[in-house]
Scaffold this motif. Structure first.
Motif, PDB file in Angstrom:
ATOM      1  N   VAL A   1       7.775 -13.158   4.217  1.00 48.74           N
ATOM      2  CA  VAL A   1       6.597 -12.537   3.595  1.00 48.74           C
ATOM      3  C   VAL A   1       7.060 -11.288   2.843  1.00 48.74           C
ATOM      4  CG1 VAL A   1       4.344 -11.455   3.979  1.00 48.74           C
ATOM      5  CG2 VAL A   1       5.002 -13.440   5.323  1.00 48.74           C
ATOM      6  N   SER A   2       7.956 -10.539   3.450  1.00 49.53           N
ATOM      7  CA  SER A   2       8.462  -9.308   2.831  1.00 49.53           C
ATOM      8  C   SER A   2       9.181  -9.590   1.517  1.00 49.53           C
ATOM      9  CB  SER A   2       9.410  -8.576   3.782  1.00 49.53           C
ATOM     10  OG  SER A   2       8.713  -7.589   4.500  1.00 49.53           O
ATOM     11  N   ASN A   3      10.013 -10.662   1.481  1.00 50.89           N
ATOM     12  CA  ASN A   3      10.789 -10.917   0.255  1.00 50.89           C
ATOM     13  C   ASN A   3      10.090 -11.914  -0.677  1.00 50.89           C
ATOM     14  OD1 ASN A   3      11.372 -13.575   1.092  1.00 50.89           O
ATOM     15  ND2 ASN A   3      13.262 -12.939   2.100  1.00 50.89           N
ATOM     16  N   ASP A   4       8.797 -12.160  -0.397  1.00 53.56           N
ATOM     17  CA  ASP A   4       7.953 -12.969  -1.287  1.00 53.56           C
ATOM     18  C   ASP A   4       8.334 -14.446  -1.362  1.00 53.56           C
ATOM     19  OD1 ASP A   4       6.226 -10.910  -1.975  1.00 53.56           O
ATOM     20  OD2 ASP A   4       7.573 -10.190  -3.550  1.00 53.56           O
ATOM     21  N   SER A   5       9.177 -14.937  -0.477  1.00 58.35           N
ATOM     22  CA  SER A   5       9.428 -16.381  -0.506  1.00 58.35           C
ATOM     23  C   SER A   5       8.273 -17.126   0.180  1.00 58.35           C
ATOM     24  CB  SER A   5      10.787 -16.734   0.110  1.00 58.35           C
ATOM     25  OG  SER A   5      10.843 -16.326   1.452  1.00 58.35           O
ATOM     26  N   LEU A   6       7.495 -16.399   0.970  1.00 57.21           N
ATOM     27  CA  LEU A   6       6.243 -16.956   1.503  1.00 57.21           C
ATOM     28  C   LEU A   6       5.125 -16.228   0.763  1.00 57.21           C
ATOM     29  CD1 LEU A   6       5.031 -18.902   3.538  1.00 57.21           C
ATOM     30  CD2 LEU A   6       5.313 -17.191   5.306  1.00 57.21           C
ATOM     31  N   GLU A   7       4.570 -16.911  -0.227  1.00 53.82           N
ATOM     32  CA  GLU A   7       3.710 -16.223  -1.192  1.00 53.82           C
ATOM     33  C   GLU A   7       2.232 -16.215  -0.813  1.00 53.82           C
ATOM     34  OE1 GLU A   7       4.746 -18.576  -4.613  1.00 53.82           O
ATOM     35  OE2 GLU A   7       5.923 -16.929  -5.452  1.00 53.82           O
TER      36      GLU A   7
ATOM     37  N   LEU B   1       4.222  -8.867  11.053  1.00 52.86           N
ATOM     38  CA  LEU B   1       4.008  -7.980   9.911  1.00 52.86           C
ATOM     39  C   LEU B   1       5.253  -7.855   9.036  1.00 52.86           C
ATOM     40  CD1 LEU B   1       1.924  -5.098  11.532  1.00 52.86           C
ATOM     41  CD2 LEU B   1       1.131  -6.818   9.906  1.00 52.86           C
ATOM     42  N   PRO B   2       5.048  -7.866   7.720  1.00 54.21           N
ATOM     43  CA  PRO B   2       6.180  -7.691   6.793  1.00 54.21           C
ATOM     44  C   PRO B   2       6.553  -6.215   6.692  1.00 54.21           C
ATOM     45  CG  PRO B   2       4.132  -8.003   5.563  1.00 54.21           C
ATOM     46  CD  PRO B   2       3.763  -8.036   7.020  1.00 54.21           C
ATOM     47  N   ILE B   3       7.219  -5.721   7.720  1.00 56.21           N
ATOM     48  CA  ILE B   3       7.473  -4.285   7.844  1.00 56.21           C
ATOM     49  C   ILE B   3       8.237  -3.721   6.638  1.00 56.21           C
ATOM     50  CG2 ILE B   3       8.796  -2.570   9.194  1.00 56.21           C
ATOM     51  CD1 ILE B   3       6.126  -3.252  10.483  1.00 56.21           C
ATOM     52  N   GLU B   4       9.206  -4.479   6.128  1.00 51.21           N
ATOM     53  CA  GLU B   4      10.001  -3.954   5.004  1.00 51.21           C
ATOM     54  C   GLU B   4       9.111  -3.678   3.792  1.00 51.21           C
ATOM     55  OE1 GLU B   4      12.953  -2.787   5.386  1.00 51.21           O
ATOM     56  OE2 GLU B   4      12.711  -3.459   7.479  1.00 51.21           O
TER      57      GLU B   4
ATOM     58  N   THR C   1      -0.326   0.367  15.418  1.00 45.96           N
ATOM     59  CA  THR C   1       0.656   0.514  16.491  1.00 45.96           C
ATOM     60  C   THR C   1       2.019  -0.011  16.039  1.00 45.96           C
ATOM     61  OG1 THR C   1      -1.099   0.233  18.108  1.00 45.96           O
ATOM     62  CG2 THR C   1       1.136  -0.095  18.908  1.00 45.96           C
ATOM     63  N   GLU C   2       1.996  -1.136  15.355  1.00 48.50           N
ATOM     64  CA  GLU C   2       3.216  -1.760  14.882  1.00 48.50           C
ATOM     65  C   GLU C   2       3.925  -0.870  13.842  1.00 48.50           C
ATOM     66  OE1 GLU C   2       5.444  -4.571  16.155  1.00 48.50           O
ATOM     67  OE2 GLU C   2       3.470  -4.125  17.014  1.00 48.50           O
ATOM     68  N   LEU C   3       3.101  -0.279  12.966  1.00 44.22           N
ATOM     69  CA  LEU C   3       3.663   0.609  11.940  1.00 44.22           C
ATOM     70  C   LEU C   3       4.295   1.836  12.573  1.00 44.22           C
ATOM     71  CD1 LEU C   3       2.420  -1.249   9.910  1.00 44.22           C
ATOM     72  CD2 LEU C   3       1.274   0.675   8.827  1.00 44.22           C
TER      73      LEU C   3
END
Lengths: 201, 598
Positions: B217-223, B265-268, B292-294
């Protein structure tokens, strides 16, 4: 400027606010506008206070209408009209069906049903805010069913809203498509009676 | 592609999305606000769907269908997730064959629920991806995406809804359904039989899967699962679902990161967004799941220090916390109007539960309650309930009271549970009571339908979800077969007779079951017919008040003392006609026959 309408349908569970909400949804779709209709299901439906929000516009975000943001309130019962009156914006239009359904706390003698609701609301209305009280139930009976109060109220408000009446007729037909054509006709009659009563005023 | 838009409830759009994704099997238990999903699925002939006896069974059916290679789905309300939690945690380990989607609908503000739990915690705990749509169009699209993600990453996928998403109608563009082929079955015990040796290895797969999905999700390969609107760099908002709509309404200037997938979550990606804004605020209803995760990832943000843990949010609330923009001005000052008495929900006109609760009230029973319309027995005027916790709990609680005390409370205690709730999780409680020598009394309120959620069929009604005939559980035989020695059947409309039978059952020194049977007044077999309204003969009426004591919402005392019948509310059940000692109330049935003759 594009059209945008915030409409509140307030009533008692079982009075047909959901169906009226659906009607406005259909109309908005026909107008090519964005629309959100927020409903109440489940426990509150059992004779409780129910409210349906309709928001129509170019782009609608929140499905809920904030206090002071409603252009129209259609109250199917007096007390419910008063309960939600603060949602109306200054200069908005409030239509109230002059009927009283006693809530259980009142029937039990634990609370009082205010006896001057419409007068109280009228006394406070200013700045171009319009308040109309009508006996929608009587008109619904005339149209053929006491359950058509929702369409009488819609007809009454059609007088104030910048939406072509033909769209209302079309949407009522669509709503009852596949069912008895008689139901569509009866509800259109209710709509017409609601519309006529306002014109007469 | 059809360009005509339909206006669908979020729930109906989930059903449409599943249909378009080629779902083959859907099994659910009804529960507000999730019910309409499965009900809408029933309108698609090519999908097999059913009402399961409870959520755990529903999910297990879906797991089986997925194993057999079909796309499958199970839908439930937030508390139903608790019932289905056992299979949920382990199917995360086995993964799927056909796509497996679990839909859970939360109820912030508790419009029709007993608690306000945040089901996002389940995604985190069960380690599976969770998507959260923000309108009906996204409900449809995210459901299709959920099936794709499920198969691509070999994981069940959850979709989280909330009442405002489930029960709001918004415009939706629809597509034709996929012709989804069954994935051929391959036996794979290492993957699907969760014994310790296998599960140890699968847990490693699960953790790796979570890392991979978050990264994709972070690197946009899951759009399509994250969107960023760059506004002012003074304020950045991270939000999802319905809260995103409120944010758009209240803070048009802010930069907004909208999460379509709220676990993992896509933390990056979030870190990059955070770096570009001076102030970062997380806006999420209920628990601080994202916040909390952030914070754990070292991202400096605000959230629950500004916003409540309770109820639904509003644009006004967000504006007040974060903006100089004013809220709209009301035409009426609420405080200047007379005080509006509350209008709590009540048992319907003609409701068969009424008579039964009147009887319990007269008996001064200690009532362990359960989940359904009859929970309203706790309210005025009967106040006949002492506790209500969750589906099926009434029976166990009554047994617990019996074992805890030998006081008068023991004899006075009865459990009340509806037919659908009894079949959901009441049977196991009843078996326990019999097995452990309880003296408790259980009343099954059999109104032949699952009422509160809007009249769904259940295993005792003789009909399935599509209203085709189905085998009906014989409740009396079932109770006897698990060892209940005394099983009575009463008609709750006959309050006096019911009270006598219940009083007798309370005295017996073993488990007793009283089945109070009368169909819900709102279903065709419930006698009530909305077009046959009761009327009053004023000449015969003595204003004795007998009819008012049945607490019918259609009957009120007029200013002149005569009962007033509200024709809009009256269901024509004739309960008042039966209780009137002077034949002053006239059945709508009679009026109609009269009209037919003339």
């Amino acid at each position: 400027m594009t059209k945008s309408f915030n409409i509140v349908l307030a009533g008692v569970g079982g009075q047909g606010t959901l169906l009226a909400g659906k009607l406005f949804g259909l109309i908005a779709a026909k107008m090519g506008l964005d629309v959100k209709v927020s409903e109440v299901h489940g426990m509150a439906q059992r004779g409780g206070s129910v409210i349906t929000y309709v928001r129509i516009g170019e782009r609608v975000y929140s499905p809920v209408i904030e206090p002071g943001a409603a252009d129209f309130i259609l109250a199917f019962e007096e007390l419910e009209g008063m309960r939600w009156a603060h949602l109306l914006r200054r200069g908005g239009t409030l239509l109230i069906n002059m009927r009283r359904t006693m809530p259980m706390p009142v029937a039990m003698g634990q609370a009082e049903y205010p006896d001057n609701i419409i007068e109280s609301i009228l006394a406070l209305s200013e700045g171009g805010t319009s308040v109309y009280a009508l006996d929608a139930q009587k008109l619904a009976e005339e149209a053929g069913s006491v359950k058509a109060v929702n369409f009488v109220m819609t007809g009454a408000m059609s007088h104030f809203i910048d939406i072509d009446k033909a769209l209302f007729y079309e949407a009522i037909n669509d709503l009852f498509s596949g069912k008895k054509a008689a139901l569509a006709e009866m509800n259109q009659r209710a709509f017409d009676l609601g519309s006529a009563i306002i014109e007469a005023k | 592609m059809r360009d005509l838009k339909e206006i669908l409830l979020g729930n109906e759009a989930i059903a449409r999305g599943a249909y378009e994704a080629g779902v083959k099997v859907v099994s659910s238990y009804p529960g507000t606000p999730s019910t309409e999903i499965t009900q809408a699925i029933a309108s698609y002939d090519r999908v097999y769907c059913e009402w399961a006896s409870n959520e755990k069974v529903g999910l297990e059916v879906a797991i089986g269908a997925s194993l057999a290679g079909a796309r499958a789905m199970s839908c439930m309300k937030h508390v139903g997730m608790n019932v289905a939690a056992d299979p949920l945690f382990t199917v995360s380990y086995t993964g799927v064959s056909g796509g497996l989607v679990v839909v859970v609908a939360d109820d912030p503000g508790m419009h029709s629920s007993q608690n306000e739990q945040d089901s996002r915690n389940y995604a985190r705990a069960a380690k599976m991806p969770m998507l959260e749509p923000s309108d009906s169009q996204e409900c449809l699209e995210f459901t299709k995406k959920a099936f794709e993600i499920s198969e691509k990453y070999d994981t069940p996928v959850m979709i989280r809804l909330s009442t405002r998403i489930s029960h709001s109608r918004t415009l939706v563009s629809t597509n034709e359904p996929l012709d989804q082929k069954l994935i051929p079955y391959e036996k794979n015990m290492q993957k699907n039989v969760m014994m310790p040796a296998m599960a140890v290895k699968r847990h490693i797969v699960v953790e790796e899967r979570q890392r991979r999905i978050a990264a994709d999700v972070s690197n946009d390969s899951l759009e399509g699962l994250i969107s960023i609107e760059q506004g002012s760099n003074e304020l950045g908002i991270i939000t999802s679902g319905i809260a995103w709509q409120y944010v758009k309404e209240a803070l048009p200037e802010a930069s907004v990161l909208k999460l379509g997938m709220i676990w993992p979550l896509p933390i990056e990606k979030i870190k990059k967004f955070a770096a570009g804004v001076k102030r970062l605020v997380v806006i999420e209803e209920l628990d601080p799941v994202i916040e909390t995760e952030l914070r754990a990832a070292g991202i400096n943000c605000e959230g629950k220090d500004l916003f409540t843990l309770q109820g639904e949010y509003t644009p006004s609330m967000i504006r007040e916390a974060l903006s100089d923009n004013k809220n709209p001005a009301s035409a009426f000052d609420k405080s200047a109007l007379p005080l509006a008495p509350g209008r709590p929900p009540v048992m319907c006109a003609g409701c068969p539960h009424k008579g039964l609760f009147m009887a319990l009230s007269r008996l001064k029973a200690v009532v362990t309650g359960d989940i359904g319309c009859y929970t309203l027995g706790a309210l005025n005027p009967t106040n006949a309930m002492d506790v209500c916790v969750c589906m099926g709990a009434s029976i166990g609680m009554a047994h617990g009271i019996d074992k805890a005390t030998d006081s008068e409370m023991t004899e006075k205690t009865v459990a009340v549970i509806g037919d659908s709730t009894f079949l959901h999780t009441g049977i196991n409680g009843l078996i326990n009571s019999v097995y452990n020598g309880s003296r408790s009394t259980v009343i099954i309120l059999d109104n032949s339908i699952t009422g509160m959620t809007g009249h769904q069929q259940n295993p005792a009604t003789g009909r399935n979800i599509r209203l085709d005939p189905a085998p009906a559980v014989d409740l009396e035989a079932l109770c006897r077969s698990v060892g209940v020695k005394s099983v009575y059947t009463v008609d709750p409309a006959d309050t006096d007779a019911s009270r006598k039978v219940i009083a007798q059952a309370m005295k017996e020194q073993h488990v007793t079951v009283v089945i109070a049977r009368r169909p819900c007044a709102l279903i065709p077999t419930g006698r009530g017919t909305p077009d046959m309204v009761v009327s009053l003969d004023r000449d015969k009426c003595t204003r004795c008040g007998a009819c008012l004591r049945i607490m019918c919402p259609a009957l009120t005392k007029g200013e002149d003392g005569y009962p007033q019948i509200d024709p809009v509310t009256c269901n024509g059940c004739d309960l008042c006609v039966r209780v009137c000692p002077f034949d002053a109330l006239i059945s709508g049935q009679a009026t109609r026959e009269e009209e037919a003759k003339s």
